[in-house]
Design an enzyme around this catalytic site. Structure first.
Site, PDB file in Angstrom:
ATOM      1  N   LYS A  13      42.574  48.777  42.230  1.00  0.00           N
ATOM      2  CA  LYS A  13      42.833  47.714  42.988  1.00  0.00           C
ATOM      3  C   LYS A  13      42.400  46.392  42.476  1.00  0.00           C
ATOM      4  O   LYS A  13      43.339  45.244  42.376  1.00  0.00           O
ATOM      5  CB  LYS A  13      42.121  47.717  44.469  1.00  0.00           C
ATOM      6  CG  LYS A  13      42.496  48.854  45.365  1.00  0.00           C
ATOM      7  CD  LYS A  13      41.745  48.861  46.623  1.00  0.00           C
ATOM      8  CE  LYS A  13      40.259  48.982  46.599  1.00  0.00           C
ATOM      9  NZ  LYS A  13      39.778  49.984  46.106  1.00  0.00           N
ATOM     10  N   ARG A  88      39.189  47.741  55.274  1.00  0.00           N
ATOM     11  CA  ARG A  88      38.806  49.006  55.008  1.00  0.00           C
ATOM     12  C   ARG A  88      38.970  49.761  56.203  1.00  0.00           C
ATOM     13  O   ARG A  88      38.440  50.914  55.997  1.00  0.00           O
ATOM     14  CB  ARG A  88      37.425  48.735  54.435  1.00  0.00           C
ATOM     15  CG  ARG A  88      37.094  48.524  52.905  1.00  0.00           C
ATOM     16  CD  ARG A  88      37.305  49.480  52.012  1.00  0.00           C
ATOM     17  NE  ARG A  88      36.509  49.676  51.104  1.00  0.00           N
ATOM     18  CZ  ARG A  88      36.361  49.036  49.938  1.00  0.00           C
ATOM     19  NH1 ARG A  88      36.642  48.098  49.888  1.00  0.00           N
ATOM     20  NH2 ARG A  88      35.014  49.680  49.101  1.00  0.00           N
ATOM     21  N   ARG A 127      33.535  54.564  34.398  1.00  0.00           N
ATOM     22  CA  ARG A 127      34.019  53.109  34.137  1.00  0.00           C
ATOM     23  C   ARG A 127      32.663  52.240  33.881  1.00  0.00           C
ATOM     24  O   ARG A 127      31.651  52.299  34.142  1.00  0.00           O
ATOM     25  CB  ARG A 127      34.245  52.947  35.672  1.00  0.00           C
ATOM     26  CG  ARG A 127      34.470  51.209  35.842  1.00  0.00           C
ATOM     27  CD  ARG A 127      35.474  51.223  37.129  1.00  0.00           C
ATOM     28  NE  ARG A 127      34.604  51.053  38.317  1.00  0.00           N
ATOM     29  CZ  ARG A 127      34.983  50.824  39.466  1.00  0.00           C
ATOM     30  NH1 ARG A 127      36.201  50.410  39.653  1.00  0.00           N
ATOM     31  NH2 ARG A 127      34.163  50.733  40.439  1.00  0.00           N
ATOM     32  N   ARG A 160      28.327  50.451  37.451  1.00  0.00           N
ATOM     33  CA  ARG A 160      28.144  49.769  38.782  1.00  0.00           C
ATOM     34  C   ARG A 160      27.247  51.120  39.232  1.00  0.00           C
ATOM     35  O   ARG A 160      27.359  52.259  39.103  1.00  0.00           O
ATOM     36  CB  ARG A 160      29.481  49.899  39.654  1.00  0.00           C
ATOM     37  CG  ARG A 160      29.891  48.471  39.552  1.00  0.00           C
ATOM     38  CD  ARG A 160      31.219  48.243  40.446  1.00  0.00           C
ATOM     39  NE  ARG A 160      31.087  49.061  41.880  1.00  0.00           N
ATOM     40  CZ  ARG A 160      32.261  48.931  42.611  1.00  0.00           C
ATOM     41  NH1 ARG A 160      33.084  48.451  42.142  1.00  0.00           N
ATOM     42  NH2 ARG A 160      32.106  49.568  43.885  1.00  0.00           N
ATOM     43  N   ARG A 171      31.984  57.690  48.599  1.00  0.00           N
ATOM     44  CA  ARG A 171      33.047  56.531  48.783  1.00  0.00           C
ATOM     45  C   ARG A 171      34.485  57.146  48.953  1.00  0.00           C
ATOM     46  O   ARG A 171      35.195  56.415  49.701  1.00  0.00           O
ATOM     47  CB  ARG A 171      33.036  55.653  47.344  1.00  0.00           C
ATOM     48  CG  ARG A 171      31.659  54.749  47.602  1.00  0.00           C
ATOM     49  CD  ARG A 171      31.480  54.180  46.055  1.00  0.00           C
ATOM     50  NE  ARG A 171      32.438  53.277  45.640  1.00  0.00           N
ATOM     51  CZ  ARG A 171      32.752  53.081  44.369  1.00  0.00           C
ATOM     52  NH1 ARG A 171      32.173  53.780  43.510  1.00  0.00           N
ATOM     53  NH2 ARG A 171      33.839  52.137  43.940  1.00  0.00           N
TER      54      ARG A 171
HETATM   55  P1  AMP Z   1      34.421  47.846  45.959  1.00  0.00           P
HETATM   56  O1  AMP Z   1      34.022  46.797  44.668  1.00  0.00           O
HETATM   57  O2  AMP Z   1      35.528  47.074  46.983  1.00  0.00           O
HETATM   58  O3  AMP Z   1      34.526  49.343  45.933  1.00  0.00           O
HETATM   59  O4  AMP Z   1      33.513  47.690  46.944  1.00  0.00           O
HETATM   60  C1  AMP Z   1      31.949  48.340  46.913  1.00  0.00           C
HETATM   61  C2  AMP Z   1      31.059  48.112  48.107  1.00  0.00           C
HETATM   62  O5  AMP Z   1      31.078  46.899  49.028  1.00  0.00           O
HETATM   63  C3  AMP Z   1      31.955  49.385  49.145  1.00  0.00           C
HETATM   64  O6  AMP Z   1      31.297  50.739  48.644  1.00  0.00           O
HETATM   65  C4  AMP Z   1      31.013  48.806  50.464  1.00  0.00           C
HETATM   66  O7  AMP Z   1      29.696  49.292  50.486  1.00  0.00           O
HETATM   67  C5  AMP Z   1      30.963  47.251  50.299  1.00  0.00           C
HETATM   68  N1  AMP Z   1      32.497  46.925  50.992  1.00  0.00           N
HETATM   69  C6  AMP Z   1      33.433  45.914  50.380  1.00  0.00           C
HETATM   70  N2  AMP Z   1      34.521  45.922  50.962  1.00  0.00           N
HETATM   71  C7  AMP Z   1      34.056  46.091  52.141  1.00  0.00           C
HETATM   72  C8  AMP Z   1      34.597  46.161  53.358  1.00  0.00           C
HETATM   73  N3  AMP Z   1      35.794  45.684  53.783  1.00  0.00           N
HETATM   74  N4  AMP Z   1      34.170  46.549  54.600  1.00  0.00           N
HETATM   75  C9  AMP Z   1      32.972  47.239  54.481  1.00  0.00           C
HETATM   76  N5  AMP Z   1      32.072  47.339  53.286  1.00  0.00           N
HETATM   77  C10 AMP Z   1      32.822  46.872  52.262  1.00  0.00           C
END
Ligand code: AMP
Length: 219
Positions: A13, A88, A127, A160, A171
């Site tokens: 993404k 999400r 990653r 990460r 996740r």
């Molecule tokens: P990502 O980089 O998009 O994988 O996001 C990393 C983490 O941030 C996720 O595992 C959630 O803990 C939090 N997060 C990101 N976007 C959202 C969202 N739209 N709603 C809730 N938590 C989020």
């Protein structure tokens, strides 16, 4: 034009949102990056989000929605943006739809990048990301020229903390339980575009850009 990029963790993404945002000259708004910045600054939002992020769980909607709506109200987003990682779940999508509606704006397209689960796990567990420009690398399929260093900007690479195997599974579970219902939400609105994410980065980007162009000329 407001575009949402949907996909499981590891679907690409962030990479695709970056390419599409340059192509369409729109800002790239990533909820994960916004949270990581808040965490680094140890802000109120960052501290509230920390334990959820570490466990691979969604941060509560009130915190997440407030942070995103503030970002969307900034002047560079007035003509639209490419949203990556938000919404999400269905509640986030509904609140955003209402907020955009009040501003006479709306989501135009939701792009779903489809990748098989085994490939998602393979990608996430190897990653590495650049701390400075966020360019992703994979220790087997796309390693940097010099270990630990970004080819693009020379920044240091890091893994990460939520890319550990146990957290990856959490996740992915959250994605299939909470985020996947969004596909039907946008499908019903006639806004969903599905692309095959199990191809090279440029091929996936090409598919996205050509389907956006095709939809634009019909819509
Ligand atoms: P990502 O980089 O998009 O994988 O996001 C990393 C983490 O941030 C996720 O595992 C959630 O803990 C939090 N997060 C990101 N976007 C959202 C969202 N739209 N709603 C809730 N938590 C989020």
């Amino acid at each position: 034009m407001h575009i949402i990029i949907l996909g499981a963790p590891g679907a690409g993404k962030g990479t695709q949102a970056d390419i599409i945002s340059k192509e369409l000259e729109l800002p790239h708004v990533s909820s994960g990056d916004l949270f990581r910045r808040e965490l680094e600054e140890e802000s109120e939002i960052g501290l509230a989000a920390k334990s959820y992020m570490e466990k691979g769980l969604l941060v509560p909607d009130d915190i997440t929605i407030r942070m995103i709506l503030e970002r969307l109200s900034e002047t560079d987003c007035v003509q639209g943006c490419v949203l990556d990682g938000f919404p999400r779940n269905l509640d986030q999508a509904r609140v955003m739809d209402e907020a955009l509606d009040r501003l006479n704006r709306r989501i135009d397209r939701a792009i779903y990048i489809e990748v098989p689960e085994a490939e998602l796990i393979r990608r996430l567990s190897g990653r590495w990301l650049c701390r400075v420009c966020q360019t992703p690398y994979h220790e087997v399929s796309s390693p940097p020229g010099k270990p630990g260093t970004c080819d693009r900007c020379g920044g240091a690479l890091y893994q990460r903390p939520d890319d550990r195997e146990e957290t990856i599974r959490e996740r992915l579970g959250v994605f299939f339980a909470e985020t996947a219902p969004l596909l039907e939400h946008y499908e019903q609105q006639g806004k969903l575009i599905r692309v095959n994410g199990n191809l090279g980065i440029d091929e996936v980007a090409g598919e996205i850009v050509s389907s956006l162009r095709a939809q634009r000329s019909y819509g």
